[in-house]
Design an enzyme around this catalytic site. Structure first.
Site, PDB file in Angstrom:
ATOM      1  N   ASP A   1       3.162  41.287 -36.595  1.00  0.00           N
ATOM      2  CA  ASP A   1       4.229  40.605 -36.584  1.00  0.00           C
ATOM      3  C   ASP A   1       5.111  41.466 -37.322  1.00  0.00           C
ATOM      4  O   ASP A   1       6.156  41.587 -37.819  1.00  0.00           O
ATOM      5  CB  ASP A   1       4.096  39.494 -37.080  1.00  0.00           C
TER       6      ASP A   1
ATOM      7  N   GLN B   1      10.456  40.703 -37.670  1.00  0.00           N
ATOM      8  CA  GLN B   1      11.428  41.275 -38.044  1.00  0.00           C
ATOM      9  C   GLN B   1      11.719  43.272 -38.745  1.00  0.00           C
ATOM     10  O   GLN B   1      12.707  43.510 -38.932  1.00  0.00           O
ATOM     11  CB  GLN B   1      12.232  41.111 -39.136  1.00  0.00           C
TER      12      GLN B   1
ATOM     13  N   LYS C   1      15.738  39.523 -31.516  1.00  0.00           N
ATOM     14  CA  LYS C   1      16.360  40.001 -32.775  1.00  0.00           C
ATOM     15  C   LYS C   1      16.006  41.392 -31.970  1.00  0.00           C
ATOM     16  O   LYS C   1      16.079  42.576 -33.345  1.00  0.00           O
ATOM     17  CB  LYS C   1      14.873  39.340 -33.401  1.00  0.00           C
TER      18      LYS C   1
ATOM     19  N   CYS D   1      11.322  29.170 -42.155  1.00  0.00           N
ATOM     20  CA  CYS D   1      10.504  28.752 -41.503  1.00  0.00           C
ATOM     21  C   CYS D   1       9.120  29.978 -42.281  1.00  0.00           C
ATOM     22  O   CYS D   1       7.852  30.569 -41.420  1.00  0.00           O
ATOM     23  CB  CYS D   1       9.933  29.796 -40.423  1.00  0.00           C
TER      24      CYS D   1
END
Lengths: 404, 131
Positions: A197, A200, A223, A361
């Site tokens: 993932d 970020q 993002k 989250c």
């Protein structure tokens, strides 16, 4: 300390100029602002004639298809990949779901799926549900006290029962960066696929999927200074072939009768229906926006600012950092002594400082490191020292109010 | 009508405390001081079953013998809870309207109204379900 004034990047973001100059936007980990270039690209596309892609042969359709496929190429190159390895999704969450459904056939009863304790719910719940459906077991790499994952534990406990490893590149709640190349090696040693993932990470690191060695890499456009509703699933050649389609419809098929259908080639068979054309074009434009700045300089400016914020917060007697990872990217989580994070967030808003409070989250990690939640400060390319100073100033004022 | 044994202040006394407030900081200071007026809730009642869902902070709510007990670990919410309790000498529907009106009057509505994600609407939902 030299001033880290950085108006160079901010000038390109209309939402942070004009009427909003008093706002210190420190919530880029949730979503980033959009540069002028992306806004005008989106408008221009619609103004010049929009059509569906890969279908008609008229000029609007040809232009749309060209722009869409060029966007795929631009975005692919940004992470060191080829266009045919890029699947457009609506975001990271959809990409994880697409994988959890499409790789379900690899996971048999009694098999293991490994995650880390710091996963965002979107890289946790889809795997948890897959494990339940297939009677497989969800295994968790624990987090050490400082917020880094316990790599030793993982090495010791992973076995060839493991079919999928799903880990975040950078933790969305504490900013901890994971050693992806090492995790990829460990996963591949037992024959497992590794899903990363990158939501970020992609705006804050020099991403090369080959160097990372992962099978799948996912991220969201919103993002990365692009629009919402567009995301990317990268898959290595072999890895992509293993994803069985789970969303069916137009575009993803090659032949259809009432009895059966055969699938289109990659990447199209994983992109059923009309794709988010404008999202892809907008995201490619955001990537081009970033590409015009020398990468090293862009990343080092942000790193200096992160270090500045970290140093100031560490030194502050009433600030308690949540997680002190070895490698930190873009994000700092903290609490104010004896102040509930929600109270802090309410007051920060009053001082025009946009921060996030809560569990971000990632409830399992939050429960381990800071059960009441935390305040999260996160940076974007447009962040400046003045934003950090404004946040620090607000911290002092909040503490003053709470002192009574 | 629900009894509220945790507070001694009535709405008039609360409003008076805000009378001389100018800047928003002073209003918040008063709100935080108000939080201190809430007599503590029995710790044994601060359990998950008593927790109000939909709040970012922890809010506990317990009704026994027609007496309502509330608490929160967030001080701004605790201050608001004092105002909520002071409004409860009326049927719930009227009480809620009175609460919203009071926030306006105290100059807090802009920052702390229901639309903000602070759990106030969840608290009222819970109180309404007690009727």
């Amino acid at each position: 300390m030299t001033s880290l004034k950085n108006t160079r990047y901010r000038q390109f973001f209309p939402s942070l100029n004009g009427n909003n100059q008093q706002i210190a936007y420190l919530d880029s980990a949730a979503s980033t602002q959009v540069p002028e270039q992306v806004l005008s690209e989106i408008e221009q596309y619609y103004r010049q004639g929009h059509a569906n892609v890969h279908r008609a042969s008229h000029s609007f359709a040809r232009n749309a298809t060209n722009a869409f496929e060029l966007a795929r190429k631009t975005i692919a190159e940004f992470i060191g990949a080829k266009a045919q390895n890029i699947i457009f999704t609506s975001g990271t969450t959809q990409a994880v779901n697409l994988l959890a459904d499409g790789l379900a056939h690899l996971v048999a009863e009694g098999d293991h799926i490994w995650l880390s304790e710091m996963e965002h719910h979107s890289n946790l719940v889809p795997w948890q549900q897959l494990a339940k459906r297939n009677n497989a077991e969800l295994k968790v790499i624990p987090v050490l006290e400082n917020g880094d994952i316990d790599l030793g534990y993982f090495r010791q406990h992973i076995s060839n029962k493991c079919k999928i490893v799903a880990v975040t590149h950078v933790s969305n709640s504490i900013g901890a960066m994971q050693p992806i190349p090492e995790l990829s090696r460990i996963a591949h040693q037992v024959g497992a696929k590794i899903v990363v993932d990158g939501a970020q990470a992609v705006a804050h690191l020099d991403i090369d999927v080959n160097r990372l060695g992962c099978d799948y890499y996912l991220f969201s456009g919103h993002k990365l200074y692009g629009p919402t509703g567009i995301g990317v699933l990268y898959g290595a050649e072999q890895a992509l072939e293993q994803i069985q389609p789970s969303v069916f419809g137009g575009e993803m098929i090659s032949k259809v009768s009432f009895e059966q259908s055969t699938w289109n080639t990659l990447p199209y068979r994983l992109e059923a229906g009309t794709p988010n054309i404008i999202g892809a074009i907008g995201l490619a434009s955001a990537v081009q926006f970033l590409n015009q700045f020398p990468l090293k300089e862009r990343l080092s400016v942000e790193r200096s600012l992160l270090n500045y914020a970290l140093q100031k917060l560490e030194q502050h007697p009433q600030v308690e950092l949540v997680g002190k990872p070895m490698m930190r990217v873009g994000i700092i989580a903290f609490n104010l002594r004896n102040v509930h994070p929600q109270d802090a967030a309410t007051l920060f808003d009053q001082y025009n400082v946009a921060l996030r409070c809560g569990h971000h989250c990632a409830m399992p990690l939050s429960n381990t490191l800071s059960p009441q939640g935390s305040i999260r400060l996160s940076l974007g390319i447009y962040s400046e020292q003045s934003d950090i100073d404004q946040a620090l100033d607000a911290i002092n004022k909040v503490m003053e109010l709470f002192d009574d | 009508m629900i009894n509220t044994p945790q507070i001694e202040l009535d709405l008039e006394a609360i409003t008076l405390r805000f009378a001389d407030c100018g800047a928003w900081e002073e209003r918040y200071r008063q709100l935080l001081l108000l939080a201190k007026q809430l007599k503590p809730m029995d710790v044994s009642l601060k359990i998950e079953e008593k927790q109000v869902e939909g709040c970012e902070s922890e809010v506990w709510l317990h009704l026994h013998d027609n007496k309502l007990y509330v608490d929160s670990n967030a001080r701004i919410i605790k201050g608001l809870l004092v105002i909520v309790l002071a409004c409860l000498n009326k049927p719930t529907k009227e009480a809620k309207a009175l609460f919203n009106h009071t926030l306006q009057e105290l100059g807090l509505a802009h920052h702390l109204s229901e639309s903000r994600n602070n759990g106030i609407s969840a608290i009222w939902r819970e109180i309404s379900s007690l009727d």
